[in-house]
Design a protein around this motif. Structure first.
Motif, PDB file in Angstrom:
ATOM      1  N   ALA A 154       0.836  -1.203   0.000  1.00 33.00           N
ATOM      2  CA  ALA A 154       0.000   0.000   0.000  1.00 33.00           C
ATOM      3  C   ALA A 154       0.870   1.253   0.000  1.00 33.00           C
ATOM      4  N   LEU A 155       1.936   1.216   0.755  1.00 29.20           N
ATOM      5  CA  LEU A 155       2.864   2.344   0.818  1.00 29.20           C
ATOM      6  C   LEU A 155       3.500   2.591  -0.552  1.00 29.20           C
ATOM      7  N   LEU A 156       3.935   1.520  -1.202  1.00 25.01           N
ATOM      8  CA  LEU A 156       4.549   1.656  -2.523  1.00 25.01           C
ATOM      9  C   LEU A 156       3.547   2.122  -3.568  1.00 25.01           C
ATOM     10  N   GLN A 157       2.326   1.604  -3.522  1.00 28.62           N
ATOM     11  CA  GLN A 157       1.301   2.045  -4.472  1.00 28.62           C
ATOM     12  C   GLN A 157       1.004   3.522  -4.300  1.00 28.62           C
ATOM     13  N   SER A 158       0.963   3.967  -3.061  1.00 26.34           N
ATOM     14  CA  SER A 158       0.732   5.384  -2.790  1.00 26.34           C
ATOM     15  C   SER A 158       1.868   6.232  -3.358  1.00 26.34           C
ATOM     16  N   ALA A 159       3.094   5.772  -3.186  1.00 26.21           N
ATOM     17  CA  ALA A 159       4.243   6.519  -3.694  1.00 26.21           C
ATOM     18  C   ALA A 159       4.242   6.529  -5.216  1.00 26.21           C
ATOM     19  N   LEU A 160       3.955   5.404  -5.839  1.00 25.50           N
ATOM     20  CA  LEU A 160       3.937   5.342  -7.298  1.00 25.50           C
ATOM     21  C   LEU A 160       2.809   6.178  -7.891  1.00 25.50           C
ATOM     22  N   ALA A 161       1.707   6.286  -7.182  1.00 22.72           N
ATOM     23  CA  ALA A 161       0.580   7.084  -7.669  1.00 22.72           C
ATOM     24  C   ALA A 161       0.965   8.557  -7.791  1.00 22.72           C
ATOM     25  N   ARG A 162       1.932   8.988  -7.002  1.00 19.93           N
ATOM     26  CA  ARG A 162       2.366  10.394  -7.044  1.00 19.93           C
ATOM     27  C   ARG A 162       3.331  10.666  -8.192  1.00 19.93           C
ATOM     28  N   LEU A 163       3.906   9.612  -8.762  1.00 20.16           N
ATOM     29  CA  LEU A 163       4.857   9.775  -9.854  1.00 20.16           C
ATOM     30  C   LEU A 163       4.109   9.919 -11.173  1.00 20.16           C
ATOM     31  N   ASP A 164       4.771  10.517 -12.125  1.00 22.14           N
ATOM     32  CA  ASP A 164       4.184  10.720 -13.451  1.00 22.14           C
ATOM     33  C   ASP A 164       4.537   9.530 -14.330  1.00 22.14           C
ATOM     34  N   VAL A 165       3.862   8.399 -14.088  1.00 19.73           N
ATOM     35  CA  VAL A 165       4.137   7.172 -14.836  1.00 19.73           C
ATOM     36  C   VAL A 165       2.846   6.627 -15.431  1.00 19.73           C
ATOM     37  N   VAL A 166       2.997   5.783 -16.437  1.00 22.46           N
ATOM     38  CA  VAL A 166       1.845   5.101 -17.034  1.00 22.46           C
ATOM     39  C   VAL A 166       2.092   3.602 -16.956  1.00 22.46           C
ATOM     40  N   SER A 167       1.022   2.846 -17.084  1.00 25.08           N
ATOM     41  CA  SER A 167       1.157   1.399 -17.052  1.00 25.08           C
ATOM     42  C   SER A 167       1.821   0.915 -18.333  1.00 25.08           C
ATOM     43  N   ARG A 168       2.350  -0.268 -18.308  1.00 28.49           N
ATOM     44  CA  ARG A 168       2.966  -0.878 -19.485  1.00 28.49           C
ATOM     45  C   ARG A 168       1.928  -0.984 -20.601  1.00 28.49           C
ATOM     46  N   GLU A 169       0.708  -1.364 -20.240  1.00 28.42           N
ATOM     47  CA  GLU A 169      -0.367  -1.506 -21.232  1.00 28.42           C
ATOM     48  C   GLU A 169      -0.652  -0.174 -21.928  1.00 28.42           C
ATOM     49  N   GLU A 170      -0.754   0.903 -21.153  1.00 25.77           N
ATOM     50  CA  GLU A 170      -1.005   2.222 -21.734  1.00 25.77           C
ATOM     51  C   GLU A 170       0.163   2.656 -22.619  1.00 25.77           C
ATOM     52  N   PHE A 171       1.386   2.385 -22.182  1.00 24.68           N
ATOM     53  CA  PHE A 171       2.567   2.730 -22.973  1.00 24.68           C
ATOM     54  C   PHE A 171       2.547   2.013 -24.312  1.00 24.68           C
ATOM     55  N   GLU A 172       2.256   0.707 -24.282  1.00 24.30           N
ATOM     56  CA  GLU A 172       2.234  -0.080 -25.518  1.00 24.30           C
ATOM     57  C   GLU A 172       1.107   0.369 -26.444  1.00 24.30           C
ATOM     58  N   THR A 173      -0.039   0.730 -25.864  1.00 30.43           N
ATOM     59  CA  THR A 173      -1.154   1.236 -26.666  1.00 30.43           C
ATOM     60  C   THR A 173      -0.756   2.525 -27.363  1.00 30.43           C
ATOM     61  N   GLN A 174      -0.152   3.447 -26.636  1.00 30.64           N
ATOM     62  CA  GLN A 174       0.273   4.714 -27.221  1.00 30.64           C
ATOM     63  C   GLN A 174       1.380   4.519 -28.249  1.00 30.64           C
ATOM     64  N   GLN A 175       2.236   3.543 -28.023  1.00 28.40           N
ATOM     65  CA  GLN A 175       3.305   3.232 -28.967  1.00 28.40           C
ATOM     66  C   GLN A 175       2.702   2.740 -30.290  1.00 28.40           C
ATOM     67  N   THR A 176       1.666   1.906 -30.211  1.00 27.75           N
ATOM     68  CA  THR A 176       0.983   1.405 -31.407  1.00 27.75           C
ATOM     69  C   THR A 176       0.295   2.539 -32.157  1.00 27.75           C
ATOM     70  N   VAL A 177      -0.378   3.417 -31.417  1.00 25.83           N
ATOM     71  CA  VAL A 177      -1.048   4.572 -32.036  1.00 25.83           C
ATOM     72  C   VAL A 177      -0.018   5.450 -32.745  1.00 25.83           C
ATOM     73  N   LEU A 178       1.101   5.695 -32.095  1.00 27.19           N
ATOM     74  CA  LEU A 178       2.156   6.523 -32.691  1.00 27.19           C
ATOM     75  C   LEU A 178       2.704   5.886 -33.965  1.00 27.19           C
ATOM     76  N   LEU A 179       2.915   4.586 -33.960  1.00 26.17           N
ATOM     77  CA  LEU A 179       3.419   3.894 -35.138  1.00 26.17           C
ATOM     78  C   LEU A 179       2.441   4.019 -36.309  1.00 26.17           C
ATOM     79  N   ARG A 180       1.142   3.814 -36.035  1.00 29.51           N
ATOM     80  CA  ARG A 180       0.132   3.952 -37.094  1.00 29.51           C
ATOM     81  C   ARG A 180       0.076   5.384 -37.619  1.00 29.51           C
ATOM     82  N   THR A 181       0.182   6.341 -36.728  1.00 23.89           N
ATOM     83  CA  THR A 181       0.156   7.747 -37.128  1.00 23.89           C
ATOM     84  C   THR A 181       1.362   8.072 -38.002  1.00 23.89           C
ATOM     85  N   ARG A 182       2.520   7.564 -37.604  1.00 26.00           N
ATOM     86  CA  ARG A 182       3.737   7.792 -38.389  1.00 26.00           C
ATOM     87  C   ARG A 182       3.599   7.178 -39.789  1.00 26.00           C
ATOM     88  N   GLU A 183       3.042   5.963 -39.870  1.00 26.39           N
ATOM     89  CA  GLU A 183       2.854   5.311 -41.168  1.00 26.39           C
ATOM     90  C   GLU A 183       1.898   6.111 -42.056  1.00 26.39           C
TER      91      GLU A 183
END
Length: 80
Positions: free
Chosen positions: A35-64
């Motif tokens: 719980a302590l670690l989740q609270s600390a991570l919630a304060r950081l400006d991070v995204v989940s791996r799933e969200e990162f991969e989704t955005q990476q796919t969107v960026l690749l399609r946009t670039r193409e």
């Protein structure tokens, strides 16, 4: 810099938990540390791996699409 301060704070709080709750069952202690670690991570400006991969796919399609449009514009300009 903020990340270091936050991680230092988490580390000190975790150490405090572990030193003060030696009689506490391990499962409860683990739950508190998580719980302590989740609270600390919630304060950081991070995204989940799933969200990162989704955005990476969107960026690749946009670039193409952009490259295809640039090619099409160049073809149209060459016809003139």
């Amino acid at each position: 810099m903020l990340h270091k301060v936050l991680m230092d704070k988490v580390g000190s709080q975790a150490a405090r938990l572990m030193s003060s709750d030696l009689g506490q069952p391990a499962a409860d202690l683990e739950k508190q540390v998580k719980a302590l670690l989740q609270s600390a991570l919630a304060r950081l400006d991070v995204v989940s791996r799933e969200e990162f991969e989704t955005q990476q796919t969107v960026l690749l399609r946009t670039r193409e699409r952009l490259e295809a449009l640039e090619k099409r514009v160049a073809e149209l300009e060459n016809k003139e």
